[in-house]
Design a protein around this motif. Structure first.
Motif, PDB file in Angstrom:
ATOM      1  N   ASP A 135       7.495 -10.333  -8.599  1.00 34.86           N
ATOM      2  CA  ASP A 135       7.403 -11.328  -7.544  1.00 34.86           C
ATOM      3  C   ASP A 135       5.927 -11.633  -7.260  1.00 34.86           C
ATOM      4  O   ASP A 135       5.181 -10.735  -6.884  1.00 34.86           O
ATOM      5  N   MET A 141      -3.535  -7.497   2.376  1.00 29.93           N
ATOM      6  CA  MET A 141      -3.788  -6.187   2.977  1.00 29.93           C
ATOM      7  C   MET A 141      -5.177  -5.676   2.668  1.00 29.93           C
ATOM      8  O   MET A 141      -5.495  -4.518   2.942  1.00 29.93           O
ATOM      9  N   ARG A 187       4.581 -12.885  -4.884  1.00 32.14           N
ATOM     10  CA  ARG A 187       4.218 -12.596  -3.492  1.00 32.14           C
ATOM     11  C   ARG A 187       3.664 -11.184  -3.331  1.00 32.14           C
ATOM     12  O   ARG A 187       2.934 -10.900  -2.394  1.00 32.14           O
ATOM     13  N   LEU A 188       4.033 -10.283  -4.282  1.00 29.40           N
ATOM     14  CA  LEU A 188       3.522  -8.915  -4.182  1.00 29.40           C
ATOM     15  C   LEU A 188       2.006  -8.902  -4.307  1.00 29.40           C
ATOM     16  O   LEU A 188       1.320  -8.167  -3.615  1.00 29.40           O
ATOM     17  N   ARG A 206       3.829  -1.669   7.580  1.00 35.23           N
ATOM     18  CA  ARG A 206       2.740  -1.865   6.634  1.00 35.23           C
ATOM     19  C   ARG A 206       1.759  -2.910   7.151  1.00 35.23           C
ATOM     20  O   ARG A 206       0.561  -2.843   6.905  1.00 35.23           O
ATOM     21  N   PHE A 226      -4.499 -17.925   1.862  1.00 36.74           N
ATOM     22  CA  PHE A 226      -3.924 -18.189   0.544  1.00 36.74           C
ATOM     23  C   PHE A 226      -3.984 -19.667   0.179  1.00 36.74           C
ATOM     24  O   PHE A 226      -3.817 -20.027  -0.977  1.00 36.74           O
ATOM     25  N   PHE A 273      -0.695   1.727   1.687  1.00 31.56           N
ATOM     26  CA  PHE A 273      -1.492   0.912   0.762  1.00 31.56           C
ATOM     27  C   PHE A 273      -2.709   0.252   1.421  1.00 31.56           C
ATOM     28  O   PHE A 273      -3.824   0.362   0.902  1.00 31.56           O
ATOM     29  N   PRO A 274      -2.534  -0.413   2.569  1.00 32.70           N
ATOM     30  CA  PRO A 274      -3.711  -1.050   3.188  1.00 32.70           C
ATOM     31  C   PRO A 274      -4.785  -0.024   3.549  1.00 32.70           C
ATOM     32  O   PRO A 274      -5.979  -0.360   3.539  1.00 32.70           O
ATOM     33  N   ALA A 299       8.262  -8.566   0.444  1.00 33.76           N
ATOM     34  CA  ALA A 299       7.252  -8.244  -0.570  1.00 33.76           C
ATOM     35  C   ALA A 299       6.836  -6.777  -0.530  1.00 33.76           C
ATOM     36  O   ALA A 299       5.658  -6.460  -0.603  1.00 33.76           O
ATOM     37  N   LEU A 300       7.804  -5.870  -0.410  1.00 35.11           N
ATOM     38  CA  LEU A 300       7.479  -4.442  -0.520  1.00 35.11           C
ATOM     39  C   LEU A 300       7.225  -4.137  -1.990  1.00 35.11           C
ATOM     40  O   LEU A 300       7.857  -4.719  -2.862  1.00 35.11           O
ATOM     41  N   PHE A 301       6.295  -3.190  -2.261  1.00 36.43           N
ATOM     42  CA  PHE A 301       5.991  -2.844  -3.645  1.00 36.43           C
ATOM     43  C   PHE A 301       7.124  -1.967  -4.179  1.00 36.43           C
ATOM     44  O   PHE A 301       7.319  -0.855  -3.701  1.00 36.43           O
ATOM     45  N   PRO A 302       7.871  -2.447  -5.194  1.00 38.91           N
ATOM     46  CA  PRO A 302       9.078  -1.732  -5.620  1.00 38.91           C
ATOM     47  C   PRO A 302       8.795  -0.382  -6.265  1.00 38.91           C
ATOM     48  O   PRO A 302       9.679   0.469  -6.302  1.00 38.91           O
ATOM     49  N   HIS A 303       7.573  -0.174  -6.778  1.00 35.59           N
ATOM     50  CA  HIS A 303       7.283   1.082  -7.472  1.00 35.59           C
ATOM     51  C   HIS A 303       6.663   2.122  -6.545  1.00 35.59           C
ATOM     52  O   HIS A 303       6.261   3.187  -6.991  1.00 35.59           O
ATOM     53  N   MET A 304       6.546   1.779  -5.249  1.00 38.93           N
ATOM     54  CA  MET A 304       5.972   2.738  -4.312  1.00 38.93           C
ATOM     55  C   MET A 304       7.021   3.088  -3.258  1.00 38.93           C
ATOM     56  O   MET A 304       7.813   2.227  -2.868  1.00 38.93           O
ATOM     57  N   LEU A 349       3.769  -2.431 -12.555  1.00 42.63           N
ATOM     58  CA  LEU A 349       5.066  -3.110 -12.615  1.00 42.63           C
ATOM     59  C   LEU A 349       5.320  -3.737 -13.980  1.00 42.63           C
ATOM     60  O   LEU A 349       6.462  -3.974 -14.362  1.00 42.63           O
ATOM     61  N   ALA A 406       0.619 -10.268  -1.199  1.00 41.59           N
ATOM     62  CA  ALA A 406       0.721  -9.261  -0.145  1.00 41.59           C
ATOM     63  C   ALA A 406      -0.407  -8.244  -0.272  1.00 41.59           C
ATOM     64  O   ALA A 406      -1.057  -7.898   0.711  1.00 41.59           O
ATOM     65  N   PHE A 443       5.851 -10.826   4.853  1.00 40.11           N
ATOM     66  CA  PHE A 443       6.235 -11.947   3.996  1.00 40.11           C
ATOM     67  C   PHE A 443       7.728 -12.198   4.076  1.00 40.11           C
ATOM     68  O   PHE A 443       8.501 -11.299   4.384  1.00 40.11           O
ATOM     69  N   GLN A 444       8.090 -13.418   3.751  1.00 37.32           N
ATOM     70  CA  GLN A 444       9.497 -13.747   3.592  1.00 37.32           C
ATOM     71  C   GLN A 444      10.045 -12.881   2.461  1.00 37.32           C
ATOM     72  O   GLN A 444       9.445 -12.822   1.401  1.00 37.32           O
ATOM     73  N   GLY A 445      11.155 -12.201   2.679  1.00 36.79           N
ATOM     74  CA  GLY A 445      11.655 -11.277   1.654  1.00 36.79           C
ATOM     75  C   GLY A 445      10.861  -9.986   1.595  1.00 36.79           C
ATOM     76  O   GLY A 445      11.052  -9.177   0.701  1.00 36.79           O
TER      77      GLY A 445
END
Lengths: 366, 280
Positions: free
Chosen positions: B172, B182, B174-175, A150, A56, A102-103, A89-94, B197, B178, A85-87
């Protein structure tokens, strides 16, 4: 999951933002299957290094090598690294299963292969029964485990962890530390962790690399770093330490005597250390737990007297601040179980430590 | 003071505002509703025209078509803008937002005439197109549906940007990182993470722009040149020029009903209070 890890090497890694150098010429090897932690205060460049490894952040100079192959120019999606990731970073809509899958979806796996791997990964983190939940319906610890599943589900070359436990409360953090360690042993992969929590670093890692102001200060096994810190910063950041400064008044064999005002300190030279010339100034790091509060008849290589300037009760023991002439304020710990003294302010006590309790450390480079 | 008296005190405080609303807002609307049933004679005569009168139907269909096209175009342009702004550096965001919002402070009238000067036969666009040899004859760019849509999209883009931007800012960043970590490329990360989103914001912006467009008056009147009629202008024509109060108020009532129905449908899908900026 197979038990093969990949080796990572950083060679002269540097990252500059304008005139600010975030990472300064860091070279480091992470061996195959190793759990290495980058430890440092905020702003030490540890996260920037992790982001450069993940792809990144493009380094200003230096290379990132995976099993000897230069991967510096590769974009993140081509590196095959799992990352927590810190926090999280899960996908909130999945839901949980979609997040973990996902990967695999990205890699074009068939539905059946995907389901099997997702189930295996969720079982690995003991979340098998939560597949249909959305991230916001999970507790912090569960979210953390989903993020781990994940990151591991696609058999990544390397697992990168960015402050994985920092969002959790203390008790849960300790629990997940043990789980993370067990997980590392189970999957046998190479883990690269970033944290500012020294306890986490000590308990999890095979090796720790300590960073400050973008520079690698010292790397080594946790016990080696704790027992033989190279600099004042390392001794201070990893655990607690007293610092005694003085000048060498005599040195012979494996021993030397350090004069701090009128106080003479007998100090053993650590194995492999060069014997300093008389008159040279030295800095000694002395851990609080290596200082004993002596009774009337007890003796030690070094004995000083002082008065208690402050103390606090911690359950298992007392933490004492003792004002000692010539040495300043010395921190010591005293086991509460059958303590030889009852601490109170102004009490005169004797402190003692052996000649090999302290280690000479270098002053930090400016 | 007991609780009941205290409550009465609060009601007294909002009473002036409440009365003002009733007197100047609710009452005229009720009167419009009443007129639509009473002029020229008592009954549903005016509403029958919805099913029998070709010109009434044509106005409605034209309006719906123009509003739909405007909404889609404003959403596409607005989405691209919002995306750029949401991912820009904080300092650049301020400038981007200024550029989006400044046109809102310029009168609709001025903007409509500005488009006329640009788009008419001897306007800048046609002069340039003919002198560059791209077209031989000047294009009909204004005083038709095309002109109306250009003007309306221009007016609506900021209203499309604001709700979309606020929903994109909640994503976010970071999503996306992320997803790429992946193995997803930029395109896939956008499609599977960012787009879903940001969808609530897109729906909110769509409803807002569509409802707003339904009642547009000045822009279609000027850029349509009287040839393409939308509902608002048609109502004006009925009441002011043809003095057919019954027909005009019938259409006005239909407009209000259409807006309320749209809102009712979408309030089931999304949180209207958030869309219009109240509540957290």
């Amino acid at each position: 999951m197979s038990t093969s890890g990949h080796a990572l090497a950083l060679d002269g890694l540097t990252k500059r933002y304008g005139s600010f150098t975030a990472v300064d010429n860091v070279s480091l090897r992470v061996e195959s299957g190793e759990f290495l932690t980058l430890l440092g205060p905020s702003g030490s460049g540890k996260t920037t290094i992790l982001m450069a490894v993940a792809g990144f952040v493009a380094p200003s100079a230096g290379t990132v090598l995976l099993d000897g192959r230069d991967i510096t120019p590769l974009p993140p999606e081509k590196r095959d690294f799992g990352m927590v990731f810190q926090g999280y970073a899960l996908f909130p809509h999945m839901n949980v299963a979609e997040n973990v899958g996902f990967p695999l979806r990205v890699r074009g796996l068939s539905r059946a292969d995907r389901d099997a791997k997702v189930r295996a990964a969720l079982d690995l983190v003991q979340l098998g029964q939560f597949t249909d939940r959305l991230p916001k319906q999970l507790s912090g610890g569960q979210q953390q485990r989903v993020a781990l599943a994940r990151a591991l589900v696609f058999d990544p070359n390397l697992l990168l962890l960015d402050e994985p436990l920092s969002a959790l409360d203390k008790k849960l953090r300790a629990e997940l530390q043990e789980e993370l360690k067990a997980l590392h042993q189970r999957v046998g992969r190479t883990f690269l962790n970033v944290t500012h929590d020294q306890e986490e670093a000590l308990s999890l890692s095979d090796r720790i690399a300590i960073l400050n102001h973008g520079k690698l200060i010292q790397a080594g096994a946790p016990a080696a770093l704790y027992e033989r810190p190279a600099t004042r910063f390392v001794a201070d950041f990893l655990g607690k330490s007293n610092f005694l400064s003085g000048t060498v008044s005599e040195a012979s064999g494996a021993m030397m005597v350090v004069a701090a005002g009128a106080t003479r300190i007998t100090q053993a030279l650590p194995e492999g250390a060069a014997r300093p010339a008389p008159g040279a100034s030295v800095l000694l790091s002395l851990r609080p737990e290596k200082i004993a509060v002596l009774g009337e008849q007890d003796s030690a290589d070094n004995v000083v007297t002082g008065t208690i300037a402050g103390w606090s009760y911690l359950g298992a023991g007392y933490s004492l601040r003792v004002a000692v002439p010539d040495l300043g304020e010395i921190r010591a710990v005293l086991s509460a179980w059958r303590a030889p003294i009852a601490p109170r302010d102004g009490l005169a006590i004797r402190l003692g430590w052996s000649a090999d309790a302290a280690v000479p450390v270098a002053e930090d480079a400016a | 003071m007991n609780g009941m008296a205290q409550q009465r005190g609060w009601w007294l405080l909002i009473a002036p505002a409440f009365l003002l609303m009733v007197a100047f807002y609710v009452a005229p609307i009720l009167q419009v509703l009443a007129i639509s049933f009473t002029e020229p004679e008592l009954g549903f005569g005016n509403y029958e025209r919805l099913f029998t009168n070709m010109s009434v139907q044509r106005v409605i269909i034209t309006t719906l078509r123009i509003c739909a096209i405007t909404t889609v175009l404003a959403l596409i342009l607005g989405y691209a803008l919002s995306y750029t702004i949401a991912l820009a550096a904080p300092r650049a965001q301020v400038w981007w937002l200024m550029t989006v919002l400044v046109p809102l402070w310029i009168s609709v009238l001025v903007r409509a005439f500005a488009w006329v000067t640009l788009l008419r036969r001897q306007g800048l666009v046609n002069t340039w197109l003919t002198s560059a040899g791209i077209v031989e004859q000047p294009l009909e760019l204004v005083w038709n549906e095309f002109g109306i849509i250009v003007g309306m999209v221009h007016y609506m883009v900021p209203f499309a940007v604001l709700p979309m931007l606020s929903s994109m800012r909640e994503i976010d960043p970071r999503l996306l990182a992320a997803a790429r970590g992946m193995g997803a490329g930029r395109g896939l990360a956008f499609r599977s993470i960012f787009l879903p989103l940001s969808l609530p914001g897109v729906i909110a912006a769509g409803v807002l722009v569509f409802i707003f467009s339904l009642g547009f008056y000045i822009t279609p009147a000027i850029l349509g040149g009287g040839k393409t009629l939308m509902v608002a202008e048609w109502i004006g024509l009925q009441i002011l020029d043809l003095i057919r109060w019954g027909l005009g108020t019938m259409m006005a009532t239909m407009l209000v009903v259409a807006i309320l129905v749209t809102l009712a449908v979408f309030s089931r899908v999304l949180d209207l209070r958030r869309l219009f900026g109240s509540g957290a």
